[in-house]
Motif scaffolding. Sequence first.
Motif, PDB file in Angstrom:
ATOM      1  N   SER A 102       0.821  -1.215   0.000  1.00 46.88           N
ATOM      2  CA  SER A 102       0.000   0.000   0.000  1.00 46.88           C
ATOM      3  C   SER A 102       0.855   1.265   0.000  1.00 46.88           C
ATOM      4  CB  SER A 102      -0.928   0.013   1.225  1.00 46.88           C
ATOM      5  OG  SER A 102      -1.758  -1.133   1.251  1.00 46.88           O
ATOM      6  N   TRP A 103       2.130   1.126   0.345  1.00 42.38           N
ATOM      7  CA  TRP A 103       3.060   2.253   0.362  1.00 42.38           C
ATOM      8  C   TRP A 103       3.868   2.367  -0.932  1.00 42.38           C
ATOM      9  CZ3 TRP A 103       2.756   5.917   3.896  1.00 42.38           C
ATOM     10  CH2 TRP A 103       2.254   5.624   5.167  1.00 42.38           C
TER      11      TRP A 103
ATOM     12  N   PHE B 190      -3.684  18.493   6.959  1.00 41.92           N
ATOM     13  CA  PHE B 190      -4.718  17.700   6.315  1.00 41.92           C
ATOM     14  C   PHE B 190      -4.332  17.500   4.852  1.00 41.92           C
ATOM     15  CE2 PHE B 190      -6.794  19.931   9.831  1.00 41.92           C
ATOM     16  CZ  PHE B 190      -7.299  18.839  10.525  1.00 41.92           C
ATOM     17  N   VAL B 191      -4.392  16.257   4.401  1.00 38.37           N
ATOM     18  CA  VAL B 191      -3.980  15.912   3.042  1.00 38.37           C
ATOM     19  C   VAL B 191      -5.186  16.011   2.115  1.00 38.37           C
ATOM     20  CG1 VAL B 191      -2.852  14.200   1.580  1.00 38.37           C
ATOM     21  CG2 VAL B 191      -2.257  14.350   4.012  1.00 38.37           C
TER      22      VAL B 191
ATOM     23  N   VAL C 150      -2.855   5.714  -0.325  1.00 40.81           N
ATOM     24  CA  VAL C 150      -3.414   5.200  -1.577  1.00 40.81           C
ATOM     25  C   VAL C 150      -4.130   6.309  -2.339  1.00 40.81           C
ATOM     26  CG1 VAL C 150      -5.061   3.572  -2.607  1.00 40.81           C
ATOM     27  CG2 VAL C 150      -3.665   2.868  -0.634  1.00 40.81           C
ATOM     28  N   ASP C 151      -4.851   7.161  -1.622  1.00 38.25           N
ATOM     29  CA  ASP C 151      -5.663   8.209  -2.251  1.00 38.25           C
ATOM     30  C   ASP C 151      -4.830   9.346  -2.840  1.00 38.25           C
ATOM     31  OD1 ASP C 151      -7.892   6.792  -1.495  1.00 38.25           O
ATOM     32  OD2 ASP C 151      -8.289   7.990   0.291  1.00 38.25           O
ATOM     33  N   ASN C 152      -3.775   9.752  -2.123  1.00 42.94           N
ATOM     34  CA  ASN C 152      -2.945  10.866  -2.604  1.00 42.94           C
ATOM     35  C   ASN C 152      -1.486  10.647  -2.208  1.00 42.94           C
ATOM     36  OD1 ASN C 152      -1.945  13.289  -3.538  1.00 42.94           O
ATOM     37  ND2 ASN C 152      -3.504  14.565  -2.571  1.00 42.94           N
ATOM     38  N   PRO C 153      -0.859   9.613  -2.782  1.00 45.78           N
ATOM     39  CA  PRO C 153       0.520   9.282  -2.415  1.00 45.78           C
ATOM     40  C   PRO C 153       1.531  10.379  -2.745  1.00 45.78           C
ATOM     41  CG  PRO C 153      -0.157   8.037  -4.352  1.00 45.78           C
ATOM     42  CD  PRO C 153      -1.382   8.686  -3.800  1.00 45.78           C
ATOM     43  N   GLN C 154       1.267  11.141  -3.810  1.00 45.13           N
ATOM     44  CA  GLN C 154       2.220  12.176  -4.206  1.00 45.13           C
ATOM     45  C   GLN C 154       2.308  13.286  -3.158  1.00 45.13           C
ATOM     46  OE1 GLN C 154       1.437  14.286  -7.927  1.00 45.13           O
ATOM     47  NE2 GLN C 154       3.629  14.413  -8.313  1.00 45.13           N
ATOM     48  N   GLU C 155       1.151  13.805  -2.733  1.00 45.42           N
ATOM     49  CA  GLU C 155       1.177  14.857  -1.713  1.00 45.42           C
ATOM     50  C   GLU C 155       1.728  14.323  -0.392  1.00 45.42           C
ATOM     51  OE1 GLU C 155      -1.775  17.949   0.660  1.00 45.42           O
ATOM     52  OE2 GLU C 155      -2.431  17.088  -1.248  1.00 45.42           O
TER      53      GLU C 155
END
Length: 218
Positions: free
Chosen positions: A15-16, A180-181, A190-195
Amino acid sequence: MKNILIHGLGQNNESWHDVKSDLNKNNIDVECIHLYKMNDAEMTYQNLYNAFCEYCHKQEGKLNLCGLSLGGILALEYAKEYPEKVNSIIIIGIPYKIPKTLMKIQNIVFRFMPKKNFEKMGIMKNEFCCLVNSMSHIKISENLNNVKCQTMILCGSKDRANLNSSKLLNQNIKGSYLRFVSHSSHEVNVDNPQELSHIIYDFWRKDIIEKTDKEVTK
């Protein structure tokens, strides 16, 4: 200093993947542990925590721990109990107190899920349910004053269940940071790995720079 990413309850180390890839591109080495594979005893929270502690104890020097949900709880509890071993923690989407009623409802839902869903995580269905049942006693909000390391508290902007908890943790962990992401629910990795990877990178780099500055001024 070792950087460790710890997955959530319904996840595994894969997941990472995207977060790890981004960090590696920026010359940050990380290890993504598989929680369910490190515990050989009955799958309870206490046994899993004991196995996690044993793993951390074996690592040389201090650790940077970053965990989501269950992984965040483990990181926080370890930082409370062994502050001398932890350089920093990033805890993502964890409750201030375990919602016992919600846990019971979730466990009922889990019992009706097909076995293959759990096999993808690397855990048997009965083991997973046993783990969830054993988590109701965790005292997350206790002894937060024992956390002595740099602390970042993160929560997905859409993770309504943990927004207030994140604020309470921030208020009660001295010197902690809260962010807060965006575009994320509970599974921020998973939803916003880049940020998320950018936040982790900036936090870890900030800590490195501050330590270097202190050494220069000695």
